[in-house]
Write a protein that holds these residues in place. Structure first.
Motif: not given
Length: 358
Positions: A20-24, A38-40, A141-143
Motif C-alpha cells: 500500500l505504501r501509505e500511512n493514515y 488523533v489516530n495515526i 493520507l489525512l482524513h
C-alpha cells in the motif's frame, strides 16, 4: 531483439510484491469543547526492511508482533521525530499515547491514539517526514472528520495547515483523483497484469491491434470498477489474503498462456474475471480512509476510480511503443515468450510470498 527487452527485464527483476505504501491519519475535532482526537496508522514494513537486523531478534527472517512490541519504544521515538503536530508553533506531545499493533490487508500497522484538549484547529500545523528517507514515494493520507476534508502528504508536500473551513467536494475530488493516479502507478502487480493481457493483441497484426487493445482495456476497466465500488462501499467483503494471492495467480496464468502461445484464451471473459480480483485490490485505500459522510465518500470513490483510469491510460500509452516494436520484429514470438517467462517467475514468487510459502 535483446536490446528491446533487456531494459524491461531489468525493470521487472527489481520488483517486489505490491504494497500500500501509505500511512493514515484520522482526526476528529469537537469545535465546542476544542477536543482533538488523533489516530495515526503507521505501517511497519519500511521499518522491517530498513532495520531488519535490529528488529529481528531471533534472526529467522520474520519480524513478529512480539519483536515489534519489544522494540516499540524505538519505533515510537522514530515516529515522533518525523510526525510533528504544532499549535501556534508549539509542538503537541505524543507522550502517553495509546500504542497497538494490528494486521490489515496483509500488512502490520502501529496505531497511535491520543486526545488533546483546548486546541484551536485553525492554529494547528502538521510537519510530516516519516519514511521519506527510506521510501521516497511514501504518502500520508489525512482524513479530518467527515465534512472538513482530506489531503495527501508526500515527499514534495510535507506540511499541512489545518482549517475550520469545510473542504469543497471539488477539492476532495481532486485529492482522490491524485491518490488513485499514483496508486496504480505504485501497483506493480497491476502494471504487469496489464502488459500480459495486451501482449496477445499484437499477434493479430497492426491493423487489428488498436481495436483489440481498446476492447481488452475497456473490459478490464469495467470489471475492476465494479468490484472497487462493491468493496469500498462494504456491499461485498472478500478475504484479503485470498484476493492478493489471486491477483498474483492471475498474472501467473496469463503469463503462462502467453508463454505457451495460447493467446485465444486471453479473451474478454478471462480479463473480466481477473479484473474483478484487481478491483478488490484497488479498494484498500478507501476502506482504510474511513470516510463516513455519504456524499463525501461518493465523491472520493468517483475521484479515486477516475485517477486509477487516468493512470491506467498513461500505462497503456507507455506500453504502445513497446508493443509496436515487438509486433514488427522477426523475433516477435520468442520476444513474447521471454517477457512472459519472466513475468511468470515474478508473479509466481509473489504468489508464494502472499500465501506464506516464502
Amino acid at each position: 531483439m535483446h536490446k528491446i527487452f533487456l531494459p524491461l527485464l531489468l525493470l521487472f527483476s527489481s520488483l517486489y510484491s505490491h504494497q500500500l505504501r501509505e500511512n493514515y491519519l484520522k482526526i476528529s475535532y469537537n469545535k465546542k469543547t476544542q477536543e482533538l482526537f488523533v489516530n495515526i496508522e503507521v505501517e511497519t514494513r519500511p521499518f522491517e526492511q530498513a532495520y531488519e537486523n535490529l528488529l529481528d531478534d531471533n534472526k529467522n527472517g520474520i519480524i513478529s508482533f512480539k519483536e515489534l512490541r519489544h522494540h516499540q519504544t524505538y519505533l515510537f521515538s522514530y515516529i515522533k521525530k518525523h510526525f510533528i503536530l504544532q499549535e501556534s508553533n508549539k509542538a503537541l506531545s505524543l507522550k502517553d499515547a495509546k500504542l497497538t499493533f494490528h494486521r490489515y490487508k496483509n500488512q502490520t500497522y502501529l496505531t497511535i491514539e491520543k486526545k488533546f484538549i483546548n486546541i484551536k484547529l485553525e492554529q494547528l500545523v502538521l510537519h510530516y517526514s516519516l519514511f521519506f528517507s527510506i521510501e521516497k514515494n511514501h504518502k500520508l493520507l489525512l482524513h479530518l472528520d467527515d465534512t472538513r476534508g482530506d489531503y495527501v502528504l508526500s515527499n514534495n508536500d510535507r506540511i499541512y495547515k489545518f482549517s475550520s473551513y469545510p473542504m469543497t467536494q471539488l477539492q476532495r475530488m481532486y485529492i482522490f483523483t491524485k491518490t488513485g493516479f499514483s496508486h496504480i502507478l505504485d501497483g506493480l502487480d497491476h502494471l504487469l497484469f496489464i502488459l500480459m493481457i495486451l501482449l496477445p493483441s499484437i499477434m493479430k497484426g497492426i491493423r487489428h491491434s488498436s481495436i483489440e487493445i481498446l476492447k481488452i482495456i475497456t473490459t478490464f476497466t469495467l470489471a475492476h470498477s465494479l468490484t472497487l465500488f462493491l468493496s469500498a462501499t462494504g456491499i461485498l467483503k472478500v478475504n484479503t489474503t485470498f484476493i492478493e494471492s489471486s491477483i498474483a495467480l492471475s498474472i501467473l496464468i496469463v503469463s503462462l498462456l502467453n508463454y505457451f502461445g495460447d493467446y485465444k484464451h486471453i479473451n474478454k471473459k478471462i480479463v473480466f474475471l481477473f479484473g474483478l480480483l484487481h478491483g478488490f485490490g484497488f479498494a484498500n485505500v478507501l476502506e482504510i480512509a474511513g470516510i463516513k459522510d455519504r456524499l463525501s465518500f461518493i465523491v472520493a470513490l468517483f475521484g479515486f476510480n477516475f485517477g486509477v483510469e487516468l493512470g491506467q491510460l498513461l500505462v497503456v500509452l507507455f506500453y504502445l511503443p513497446l508493443l509496436y516494436l515487438i509486433s514488427i520484429s522477426k523475433y516477435k514470438t520468442n520476444g513474447i515468450k521471454l517477457i512472459a517467462l519472466f513475468a511468470a517467475l515474478i508473479s509466481g514468487y509473489w504468489f508464494m510470498q502472499r500465501v506464506g510459502l516464502v
